[in-house]
Design a protein around this motif. Sequence first.
Motif, PDB file in Angstrom:
ATOM      1  N   ARG A   1     -18.396  -9.231  22.725  1.00 16.87           N
ATOM      2  CA  ARG A   1     -17.965  -9.573  23.858  1.00 16.87           C
ATOM      3  C   ARG A   1     -16.682  -8.838  24.282  1.00 16.87           C
ATOM      4  NH1 ARG A   1     -19.467 -14.387  26.364  1.00 16.87           N
ATOM      5  NH2 ARG A   1     -18.316 -13.910  28.134  1.00 16.87           N
TER       6      ARG A   1
ATOM      7  N   GLY B   1     -15.798  -2.809  25.853  1.00 17.58           N
ATOM      8  CA  GLY B   1     -15.121  -2.275  27.028  1.00 17.58           C
ATOM      9  C   GLY B   1     -16.144  -2.223  28.450  1.00 17.58           C
ATOM     10  N   LYS B   2     -17.401  -1.730  28.032  1.00 14.04           N
ATOM     11  CA  LYS B   2     -18.519  -1.557  29.043  1.00 14.04           C
ATOM     12  C   LYS B   2     -19.968  -1.758  28.149  1.00 14.04           C
ATOM     13  CE  LYS B   2     -17.866   3.351  29.674  1.00 14.04           C
ATOM     14  NZ  LYS B   2     -16.757   3.331  29.149  1.00 14.04           N
TER      15      LYS B   2
ATOM     16  N   PHE C   1     -27.174   2.142  34.407  1.00 13.72           N
ATOM     17  CA  PHE C   1     -26.232   1.268  35.065  1.00 13.72           C
ATOM     18  C   PHE C   1     -25.565   0.529  34.231  1.00 13.72           C
ATOM     19  CE2 PHE C   1     -30.670  -0.477  34.076  1.00 13.72           C
ATOM     20  CZ  PHE C   1     -30.240  -1.670  33.574  1.00 13.72           C
ATOM     21  N   LEU C   2     -24.670  -0.476  34.800  1.00 14.98           N
ATOM     22  CA  LEU C   2     -23.792  -1.279  33.932  1.00 14.98           C
ATOM     23  C   LEU C   2     -24.307  -2.698  34.087  1.00 14.98           C
ATOM     24  CD1 LEU C   2     -20.390   0.194  35.395  1.00 14.98           C
ATOM     25  CD2 LEU C   2     -21.296   0.708  33.309  1.00 14.98           C
TER      26      LEU C   2
ATOM     27  N   PRO D   1     -22.208  -6.388  33.070  1.00 16.41           N
ATOM     28  CA  PRO D   1     -20.734  -6.825  32.750  1.00 16.41           C
ATOM     29  C   PRO D   1     -20.981  -7.630  31.288  1.00 16.41           C
ATOM     30  CG  PRO D   1     -21.987  -8.559  34.416  1.00 16.41           C
ATOM     31  CD  PRO D   1     -22.979  -7.452  34.011  1.00 16.41           C
ATOM     32  N   THR D   2     -19.910  -7.436  30.761  1.00  9.79           N
ATOM     33  CA  THR D   2     -19.864  -7.943  29.314  1.00  9.79           C
ATOM     34  C   THR D   2     -19.996  -9.361  29.280  1.00  9.79           C
ATOM     35  OG1 THR D   2     -17.361  -7.861  29.320  1.00  9.79           O
ATOM     36  CG2 THR D   2     -18.367  -6.135  28.450  1.00  9.79           C
ATOM     37  N   SER D   3     -19.426 -10.054  30.571  1.00  6.05           N
ATOM     38  CA  SER D   3     -19.634 -11.591  30.656  1.00  6.05           C
ATOM     39  C   SER D   3     -21.073 -11.823  30.470  1.00  6.05           C
ATOM     40  CB  SER D   3     -19.066 -11.908  31.950  1.00  6.05           C
ATOM     41  OG  SER D   3     -19.437 -11.253  33.037  1.00  6.05           O
TER      42      SER D   3
ATOM     43  N   LYS E   1     -16.621  12.101  25.186  1.00  2.65           N
ATOM     44  CA  LYS E   1     -16.514  12.494  26.559  1.00  2.65           C
ATOM     45  C   LYS E   1     -17.232  13.762  26.709  1.00  2.65           C
ATOM     46  CE  LYS E   1     -12.567  13.681  29.577  1.00  2.65           C
ATOM     47  NZ  LYS E   1     -13.150  12.912  30.804  1.00  2.65           N
TER      48      LYS E   1
ATOM     49  N   MET F   1     -18.976   8.882  32.617  1.00  2.00           N
ATOM     50  CA  MET F   1     -18.032   8.028  31.766  1.00  2.00           C
ATOM     51  C   MET F   1     -17.604   8.078  30.486  1.00  2.00           C
ATOM     52  SD  MET F   1     -19.946   4.679  32.778  1.00  2.00           S
ATOM     53  CE  MET F   1     -20.781   4.967  34.530  1.00  2.00           C
ATOM     54  N   SER F   2     -16.378   8.344  30.210  1.00  2.00           N
ATOM     55  CA  SER F   2     -15.919   8.272  28.751  1.00  2.00           C
ATOM     56  C   SER F   2     -16.510   7.396  27.968  1.00  2.00           C
ATOM     57  CB  SER F   2     -14.532   8.439  28.486  1.00  2.00           C
ATOM     58  OG  SER F   2     -13.859   9.535  29.253  1.00  2.00           O
TER      59      SER F   2
ATOM     60  N   GLU G   1     -16.078   4.527  24.899  1.00  2.00           N
ATOM     61  CA  GLU G   1     -15.104   4.296  23.966  1.00  2.00           C
ATOM     62  C   GLU G   1     -15.388   3.494  22.764  1.00  2.00           C
ATOM     63  OE1 GLU G   1     -12.823   2.559  27.588  1.00  2.00           O
ATOM     64  OE2 GLU G   1     -12.074   4.432  27.834  1.00  2.00           O
TER      65      GLU G   1
END
Lengths: 227, 227
Positions: A15, A18-19, A45-46, A48-50, A83, A183-184, A186
């Motif tokens: 949870r 970062g993404k 696509f993304l 959300p961590t929620s 990256k 996008m980097s 992490e």
Amino acid sequence: MNVFRRGMASASSLRQAGKVVCIGRNYADHITELNSARPKQPFFFLKPTSSILLPGAGPVIRPRGINLHYEVELALIIGKQVKDLQADDEQGAMDAIESYALSIDMTARNTQNEAKKKGLPWSIAKGFDTFLPMSNIIPKSAIPNPHSIELYLTVDNEVRQSDSTELMLFQIPRMLSDISKVMSLEKGDIILTGTPKGVGPVVPGDVMRAGIKVDGKELEEGKIEVN
Amino acid sequence: MNVFRRGMASASSLRQAGKVVCIGRNYADHITELNSARPKQPFFFLKPTSSILLPGAGPVIRPRGINLHYEVELALIIGKQVKDLQADDEQGAMDAIESYALSIDMTARNTQNEAKKKGLPWSIAKGFDTFLPMSNIIPKSAIPNPHSIELYLTVDNEVRQSDSTELMLFQIPRMLSDISKVMSLEKGDIILTGTPKGVGPVVPGDVMRAGIKVDGKELEEGKIEVN
Ligand SMILES: [Mg+2]
Ligand SMILES: [Mg+2]
Ligand SMILES: [Mg+2]
């Protein structure tokens, strides 16, 4: 029991990601079943961590009016900043992975189809709370070759998805390269690597079970069981 | 100098946001200039937190072949968990806001247009590293009414965007309601509230300056200056 608790504790760190980046259309037969175009390059696509639903944290919530689909996917947990990875840097890609998990990319299919028609973002269709059930964390050593494992998903004990990650159109180095040029990545970021054929609807009360087999042997940490 | 350093320290916490949720098409004249359809309800998409560019952290990187557009937007920083907020709960919406910031929703316009045409997600078009320049954090008390402030953006000292947040189609309570019925908002989450008319391209070397005026008076913390 101790092992179980350690697994849970470690899963809860998901949870804090970062993404969550998800690859679309990465298995040919899944593209066919949704009448989608075959991509010339990975797209993503993304979520959300929620939307992450930890093991044992309760059912997937189906919003009213939503045609809810499951998509079982191998998840990569990233261990360091990445990256501009080169697509042929297989060692760099493998070094970027800290561990794995199994995941179900729950999708509001009718919302997604409408978004596609209107040229709108997918974030709503993919982003509801509980739309990302995940397993416990799978140690990297348990999956010697992520391109040669079996993913499966059953609904009320009927097998709906069962395929090898050999069938991925774009393998992990290419994915991490394409993502990390935008996008980097992490430490802690989660990558969903796409779903094989067999996606379909679930309704409240349906029990989804999903898992990973390595050389035909089930990985305990990779199991998901969720309503 | 101390004040400046405190501002910077506090802005760096923005990178720890759980998510960045952005409202699309929230000003009528901006919808017209992009030939977009007027939405019947707010729609939204995610930018990755890795795209946040902190004050003074260097230029926006324009990826090769990208038509890079600016979109100045008021950002809300969320102060607590919000789930299923009712659209008429104005007090609840205001209570959910911890502070504000100014932001520029940098957009790869050609990539976005192609994604719209193909029904693909917007995440790549919106998600490159450095695509979210932000100001320092603006204390909540500095903006008594977020629906009545001026946002502006200049390129090489020419005014390109300058409008009041009065022109928002959907105001903050409605936005937070619609978002929080899909995805729970959590402390630290960032909401971009849409851009007024005047969006356009920037090329390397262009200097963007953006800011917020309250009752005609510039807010120091709300300034952005970035190449
Ligand atoms: Mg998927
Ligand atoms: Mg925008
Ligand atoms: Mg210039």
